[in-house]
Write an enzyme that holds these catalytic residues in place. Sequence first.
Site, PDB file in Angstrom:
ATOM      1  N   GLY A  32       0.837  -1.190   0.000  1.00 18.28           N
ATOM      2  CA  GLY A  32       0.000   0.000   0.000  1.00 18.28           C
ATOM      3  C   GLY A  32       0.873   1.241   0.000  1.00 18.28           C
ATOM      4  CG  ASN A  55      -3.205  -1.509   1.648  1.00 15.83           C
ATOM      5  OD1 ASN A  55      -2.808  -1.627   2.807  1.00 15.83           O
ATOM      6  ND2 ASN A  55      -3.542  -0.353   1.125  1.00 15.83           N
ATOM      7  CD  GLU A 106      -5.593   1.007   3.731  1.00 15.11           C
ATOM      8  OE1 GLU A 106      -4.974   1.001   4.818  1.00 15.11           O
ATOM      9  OE2 GLU A 106      -5.585   1.970   2.948  1.00 15.11           O
ATOM     10  CE  LYS A 136     -14.333  10.356  14.170  1.00 15.73           C
ATOM     11  NZ  LYS A 136     -14.539   9.751  15.533  1.00 15.73           N
TER      12      LYS A 136
HETATM   13  P1  ADP Z   1       1.200  -0.981   3.310  1.00 16.56           P
HETATM   14  O1  ADP Z   1       0.997   0.471   3.056  1.00 16.56           O
HETATM   15  O2  ADP Z   1       2.191  -1.613   2.366  1.00 16.56           O
HETATM   16  O3  ADP Z   1      -0.113  -1.699   3.369  1.00 16.56           O
HETATM   17  P2  ADP Z   1       1.261  -1.060   6.208  1.00 16.56           P
HETATM   18  O4  ADP Z   1       2.101  -0.137   7.014  1.00 16.56           O
HETATM   19  O5  ADP Z   1      -0.215  -0.809   6.172  1.00 16.56           O
HETATM   20  O6  ADP Z   1       1.885  -1.064   4.745  1.00 16.56           O
HETATM   21  O7  ADP Z   1       1.552  -2.542   6.704  1.00 16.56           O
HETATM   22  C1  ADP Z   1       0.810  -3.600   6.137  1.00 16.56           C
HETATM   23  C2  ADP Z   1       1.567  -4.902   6.116  1.00 16.56           C
HETATM   24  O8  ADP Z   1       1.965  -5.267   7.448  1.00 16.56           O
HETATM   25  C3  ADP Z   1       0.689  -6.033   5.641  1.00 16.56           C
HETATM   26  O9  ADP Z   1       0.683  -6.140   4.227  1.00 16.56           O
HETATM   27  C4  ADP Z   1       1.303  -7.254   6.312  1.00 16.56           C
HETATM   28  O10 ADP Z   1       2.299  -7.819   5.478  1.00 16.56           O
HETATM   29  C5  ADP Z   1       1.955  -6.676   7.577  1.00 16.56           C
HETATM   30  N1  ADP Z   1       1.232  -6.978   8.841  1.00 16.56           N
HETATM   31  C6  ADP Z   1       1.839  -7.434   9.968  1.00 16.56           C
HETATM   32  N2  ADP Z   1       0.959  -7.610  10.965  1.00 16.56           N
HETATM   33  C7  ADP Z   1      -0.260  -7.259  10.471  1.00 16.56           C
HETATM   34  C8  ADP Z   1      -1.576  -7.243  11.050  1.00 16.56           C
HETATM   35  N3  ADP Z   1      -1.796  -7.606  12.331  1.00 16.56           N
HETATM   36  N4  ADP Z   1      -2.603  -6.834  10.266  1.00 16.56           N
HETATM   37  C9  ADP Z   1      -2.375  -6.457   8.985  1.00 16.56           C
HETATM   38  N5  ADP Z   1      -1.161  -6.448   8.381  1.00 16.56           N
HETATM   39  C10 ADP Z   1      -0.094  -6.852   9.118  1.00 16.56           C
HETATM   40 MG    MG Z   2      -1.748  -0.804   4.525  1.00 10.93          MG
END
Ligand code: ADP
Ligand code: MG
Length: 112
Positions: free
Chosen positions: A15, A29, A79, A107
Site C-alpha cells: 500500500g 491492502n 485495508e 472520519k
Molecule cells: P502498506 O501500506 O504496504 O499496506 P502497512 O504499514 O499498512 O503497509 O503494513 C501492512 C503490512 O503489514 C501487511 O501487508 C502485512 O504484510 C503486515 N502486517 C503485519 N501484521 C499485520 C496485522 N496484524 N494486520 C495487517 N497487516 C499486518
Molecule cells: Mg496498509
Amino acid sequence: MRHLPYFCRGEVVKGFGRGSRELGVPTANFSEQVVESFPSDISTGIYYGWACVGNGDVHKMVLSIGWNPFYKNIKKSVETHIIHTFKEDFYGEILSIVIVGYIRPEKNFDSL
Ligand code: ADP
Ligand code: MG
C-alpha cells in the site's frame, strides 16, 4: 448493510506504507482488482469481521473501505487490520476475510 456478510479473498499488496509506520496499526491492502470487485454501492467506512492469512488461523479483524479522508486518497482502498501479532509481514500471501458488521463512516482527524 444488505451486502453483509461479505466474503472476499485476494493477494496482499504493497500500500502506501503508512499504516505501521505512522500509526502503529498495519493494514493489509488488497489489489486494485479486488477493490474493484466489491459492490460499487457498499458504504465506505470501518467494518469488522474475521480474517485468515494463507492456511493460517482465523482471527478477528477491522477493515477500512474508502478514501482515507485524512490522507486525501484518490483511489479507493480496502485495508484489513488483523487483531493478531504476526512474526513477519505477509505481502504476496492470500488473505481471506468475512465482513460481518459495520462500525462507523469514514472520519477525518485533526492529527495523526
Ligand atoms: P502498506 O501500506 O504496504 O499496506 P502497512 O504499514 O499498512 O503497509 O503494513 C501492512 C503490512 O503489514 C501487511 O501487508 C502485512 O504484510 C503486515 N502486517 C503485519 N501484521 C499485520 C496485522 N496484524 N494486520 C495487517 N497487516 C499486518
Ligand atoms: Mg496498509
